[in-house]
Motif scaffolding. Structure first.
Motif, PDB file in Angstrom:
ATOM      1  N   PRO A   1      32.197  44.458  40.370  1.00  0.00           N
ATOM      2  CA  PRO A   1      33.376  45.312  40.560  1.00  0.00           C
ATOM      3  C   PRO A   1      34.654  44.532  40.901  1.00  0.00           C
ATOM      4  O   PRO A   1      35.749  44.918  40.488  1.00  0.00           O
ATOM      5  CB  PRO A   1      32.965  46.235  41.717  1.00  0.00           C
ATOM      6  N   THR A   2      34.518  43.438  41.622  1.00  0.00           N
ATOM      7  CA  THR A   2      35.696  42.623  41.933  1.00  0.00           C
ATOM      8  C   THR A   2      36.228  41.963  40.670  1.00  0.00           C
ATOM      9  O   THR A   2      37.437  41.959  40.416  1.00  0.00           O
ATOM     10  CB  THR A   2      35.348  41.560  42.995  1.00  0.00           C
ATOM     11  N   VAL A   3      35.344  41.413  39.853  1.00  0.00           N
ATOM     12  CA  VAL A   3      35.765  40.812  38.591  1.00  0.00           C
ATOM     13  C   VAL A   3      36.392  41.879  37.702  1.00  0.00           C
ATOM     14  O   VAL A   3      37.425  41.643  37.064  1.00  0.00           O
ATOM     15  CB  VAL A   3      34.584  40.096  37.900  1.00  0.00           C
ATOM     16  N   GLN A   4      35.804  43.065  37.684  1.00  0.00           N
ATOM     17  CA  GLN A   4      36.355  44.162  36.882  1.00  0.00           C
ATOM     18  C   GLN A   4      37.764  44.523  37.349  1.00  0.00           C
ATOM     19  O   GLN A   4      38.660  44.722  36.540  1.00  0.00           O
ATOM     20  CB  GLN A   4      35.441  45.399  36.968  1.00  0.00           C
ATOM     21  N   ARG A   5      37.959  44.589  38.657  1.00  0.00           N
ATOM     22  CA  ARG A   5      39.293  44.908  39.206  1.00  0.00           C
ATOM     23  C   ARG A   5      40.284  43.819  38.817  1.00  0.00           C
ATOM     24  O   ARG A   5      41.416  44.100  38.435  1.00  0.00           O
ATOM     25  CB  ARG A   5      39.230  45.047  40.722  1.00  0.00           C
ATOM     26  N   TYR A   6      39.862  42.555  38.889  1.00  0.00           N
ATOM     27  CA  TYR A   6      40.746  41.466  38.476  1.00  0.00           C
ATOM     28  C   TYR A   6      41.113  41.577  36.996  1.00  0.00           C
ATOM     29  O   TYR A   6      42.220  41.238  36.598  1.00  0.00           O
ATOM     30  CB  TYR A   6      40.106  40.109  38.732  1.00  0.00           C
ATOM     31  N   LEU A   7      40.193  42.056  36.190  1.00  0.00           N
ATOM     32  CA  LEU A   7      40.445  42.170  34.758  1.00  0.00           C
ATOM     33  C   LEU A   7      41.278  43.394  34.388  1.00  0.00           C
ATOM     34  O   LEU A   7      42.197  43.303  33.576  1.00  0.00           O
ATOM     35  CB  LEU A   7      39.121  42.207  33.987  1.00  0.00           C
ATOM     36  N   THR A   8      40.946  44.540  34.982  1.00  0.00           N
ATOM     37  CA  THR A   8      41.555  45.787  34.493  1.00  0.00           C
ATOM     38  C   THR A   8      42.170  46.666  35.566  1.00  0.00           C
ATOM     39  O   THR A   8      42.833  47.650  35.234  1.00  0.00           O
ATOM     40  CB  THR A   8      40.495  46.635  33.745  1.00  0.00           C
ATOM     41  N   GLY A   9      41.953  46.365  36.832  1.00  0.00           N
ATOM     42  CA  GLY A   9      42.387  47.263  37.887  1.00  0.00           C
ATOM     43  C   GLY A   9      43.765  46.960  38.429  1.00  0.00           C
ATOM     44  O   GLY A   9      44.472  46.055  37.971  1.00  0.00           O
ATOM     45  N   ASP A  10      44.134  47.744  39.426  1.00  0.00           N
ATOM     46  CA  ASP A  10      45.385  47.520  40.135  1.00  0.00           C
ATOM     47  C   ASP A  10      45.205  46.327  41.052  1.00  0.00           C
ATOM     48  O   ASP A  10      44.294  46.313  41.890  1.00  0.00           O
ATOM     49  CB  ASP A  10      45.764  48.747  40.965  1.00  0.00           C
ATOM     50  N   VAL A  11      46.050  45.349  40.888  1.00  0.00           N
ATOM     51  CA  VAL A  11      45.973  44.144  41.710  1.00  0.00           C
ATOM     52  C   VAL A  11      47.373  43.527  41.760  1.00  0.00           C
ATOM     53  O   VAL A  11      48.112  43.568  40.788  1.00  0.00           O
ATOM     54  CB  VAL A  11      44.929  43.151  41.131  1.00  0.00           C
ATOM     55  N   ASP A  12      47.744  43.036  42.931  1.00  0.00           N
ATOM     56  CA  ASP A  12      48.993  42.306  43.058  1.00  0.00           C
ATOM     57  C   ASP A  12      48.772  40.927  42.461  1.00  0.00           C
ATOM     58  O   ASP A  12      48.079  40.088  43.044  1.00  0.00           O
ATOM     59  CB  ASP A  12      49.409  42.176  44.530  1.00  0.00           C
ATOM     60  N   LEU A  13      49.338  40.710  41.296  1.00  0.00           N
ATOM     61  CA  LEU A  13      49.106  39.465  40.576  1.00  0.00           C
ATOM     62  C   LEU A  13      49.946  38.336  41.149  1.00  0.00           C
ATOM     63  O   LEU A  13      51.098  38.546  41.524  1.00  0.00           O
ATOM     64  CB  LEU A  13      49.441  39.649  39.098  1.00  0.00           C
ATOM     65  N   PRO A  14      49.375  37.143  41.222  1.00  0.00           N
ATOM     66  CA  PRO A  14      50.151  35.992  41.686  1.00  0.00           C
ATOM     67  C   PRO A  14      51.415  35.854  40.846  1.00  0.00           C
ATOM     68  O   PRO A  14      51.387  35.988  39.626  1.00  0.00           O
ATOM     69  CB  PRO A  14      49.208  34.806  41.439  1.00  0.00           C
TER      70      PRO A  14
ATOM     71  N   VAL B   1      39.869  37.825  28.518  1.00  0.00           N
ATOM     72  CA  VAL B   1      41.098  38.518  28.884  1.00  0.00           C
ATOM     73  C   VAL B   1      41.881  38.917  27.630  1.00  0.00           C
ATOM     74  O   VAL B   1      42.565  39.940  27.623  1.00  0.00           O
ATOM     75  CB  VAL B   1      41.954  37.650  29.842  1.00  0.00           C
ATOM     76  N   GLY B   2      41.735  38.152  26.556  1.00  0.00           N
ATOM     77  CA  GLY B   2      42.423  38.462  25.309  1.00  0.00           C
ATOM     78  C   GLY B   2      42.021  39.799  24.708  1.00  0.00           C
ATOM     79  O   GLY B   2      42.766  40.367  23.909  1.00  0.00           O
ATOM     80  N   THR B   3      40.886  40.326  25.090  1.00  0.00           N
ATOM     81  CA  THR B   3      40.454  41.628  24.573  1.00  0.00           C
ATOM     82  C   THR B   3      41.202  42.778  25.245  1.00  0.00           C
ATOM     83  O   THR B   3      41.078  43.920  24.822  1.00  0.00           O
ATOM     84  CB  THR B   3      38.937  41.840  24.789  1.00  0.00           C
ATOM     85  N   LEU B   4      41.980  42.487  26.274  1.00  0.00           N
ATOM     86  CA  LEU B   4      42.629  43.536  27.064  1.00  0.00           C
ATOM     87  C   LEU B   4      44.056  43.840  26.633  1.00  0.00           C
ATOM     88  O   LEU B   4      44.675  44.746  27.174  1.00  0.00           O
ATOM     89  CB  LEU B   4      42.603  43.149  28.549  1.00  0.00           C
ATOM     90  N   ASP B   5      44.603  43.100  25.682  1.00  0.00           N
ATOM     91  CA  ASP B   5      45.949  43.337  25.160  1.00  0.00           C
ATOM     92  C   ASP B   5      46.989  43.387  26.278  1.00  0.00           C
ATOM     93  O   ASP B   5      47.654  44.399  26.492  1.00  0.00           O
ATOM     94  CB  ASP B   5      45.973  44.635  24.335  1.00  0.00           C
ATOM     95  N   LEU B   6      47.089  42.283  27.010  1.00  0.00           N
ATOM     96  CA  LEU B   6      48.004  42.160  28.141  1.00  0.00           C
ATOM     97  C   LEU B   6      49.146  41.211  27.798  1.00  0.00           C
ATOM     98  O   LEU B   6      48.981  40.323  26.968  1.00  0.00           O
ATOM     99  CB  LEU B   6      47.266  41.606  29.359  1.00  0.00           C
ATOM    100  N   PRO B   7      50.283  41.351  28.489  1.00  0.00           N
ATOM    101  CA  PRO B   7      51.332  40.339  28.330  1.00  0.00           C
ATOM    102  C   PRO B   7      50.789  38.982  28.761  1.00  0.00           C
ATOM    103  O   PRO B   7      49.943  38.905  29.671  1.00  0.00           O
ATOM    104  CB  PRO B   7      52.437  40.813  29.284  1.00  0.00           C
ATOM    105  N   PRO B   8      51.253  37.881  28.159  1.00  0.00           N
ATOM    106  CA  PRO B   8      50.693  36.549  28.443  1.00  0.00           C
ATOM    107  C   PRO B   8      50.661  36.179  29.929  1.00  0.00           C
ATOM    108  O   PRO B   8      49.654  35.651  30.402  1.00  0.00           O
ATOM    109  CB  PRO B   8      51.592  35.605  27.647  1.00  0.00           C
ATOM    110  N   ALA B   9      51.723  36.430  30.670  1.00  0.00           N
ATOM    111  CA  ALA B   9      51.748  36.047  32.091  1.00  0.00           C
ATOM    112  C   ALA B   9      50.719  36.842  32.888  1.00  0.00           C
ATOM    113  O   ALA B   9      50.054  36.301  33.770  1.00  0.00           O
ATOM    114  CB  ALA B   9      53.143  36.248  32.682  1.00  0.00           C
ATOM    115  N   GLU B  10      50.556  38.106  32.565  1.00  0.00           N
ATOM    116  CA  GLU B  10      49.571  38.939  33.268  1.00  0.00           C
ATOM    117  C   GLU B  10      48.152  38.496  32.906  1.00  0.00           C
ATOM    118  O   GLU B  10      47.277  38.406  33.774  1.00  0.00           O
ATOM    119  CB  GLU B  10      49.757  40.413  32.938  1.00  0.00           C
TER     120      GLU B  10
END
Length: 189
Positions: free
Chosen positions: A169-182, A119-128
């Motif tokens: 594809p589900t793992v990909q969506r969790y990593l990079t797609g639109d998803v309502d995050l907990p 996930v660190g390769t995606l340059d996301l805010p820590p909570a996301e």
């Protein structure tokens, strides 16, 4: 040393543990821990009886770039679990289900040694990043439980590529797609 390492990693997590603290808990000199294990990473792998070293495997997951992360993560998971590491991995999973201490070690292994790096390769805010990593973990642990522990068909006998096509594809969506995050969804009144 391994007992002290397990207790320290379970209590403090990978990031909070140090060779010095583990050596003190074991009543030995830190140089002795380094002599036998080389590094904190190697000591952690020995402590959790990890079926594989993510350091050796993650480069191939990351080599395909962001667009292939989901498929590559699933493919690697299946390669590790379909190989000689399965027995150790099954012992770890089965123990984690009934033992909180082992569950903490497994969480720490998944989070600190695997998912944080992917996930660190995606340059996301820590909570996301944390929320996306947890979603990926839920999917991967679900595949392991369904395929290897419970042996639910047709997943238990599906080929690697069938599962990569179905789950990737589900793992990909969790990593990079639109998803309502907990934690980011406001519950209805």
């Amino acid at each position: 040393m391994l007992a002290a390492a397990r207790a320290t990693f379970a209590e403090r997590g990978f990031d909070g543990a140090s060779i010095r603290v583990i050596a003190t808990a074991a009543g030995v000199d830190p140089a002795l821990v380094h002599h036998y294990f080389g590094s904190k990473d190697k000591l952690f792998l020995a402590a959790v009886e990890a079926p594989a070293d993510p350091e050796d495997l993650l480069p191939e997951v990351l080599a395909g770039g962001t667009a292939d992360l989901g498929a590559n993560v699933v493919r690697l998971l299946l390669r590790v679990w379909d190989g000689p590491a399965r027995a150790g991995g099954l012992a770890l999973i089965r123990s984690a289900v009934s033992n909180e201490w082992t569950a903490r070690l497994l969480r720490e292994f998944l989070v600190a040694r695997v998912l944080r790096r992917v996930v660190g390769t995606l340059d996301l805010p820590p909570a996301e990043a944390e929320a996306r990593g947890a979603l990926v973990a839920s999917q991967l642990i679900g595949v392991v439980m369904t395929r290897y522990v419970l042996r639910v068909e047709p997943l238990a006998s599906a080929s690697t590529e069938e599962l990569v096509a179905a789950v990737g594809p589900t793992v990909q969506r969790y990593l990079t797609g639109d998803v309502d995050l907990p934690g980011s969804v406001t519950p209805p009144p």
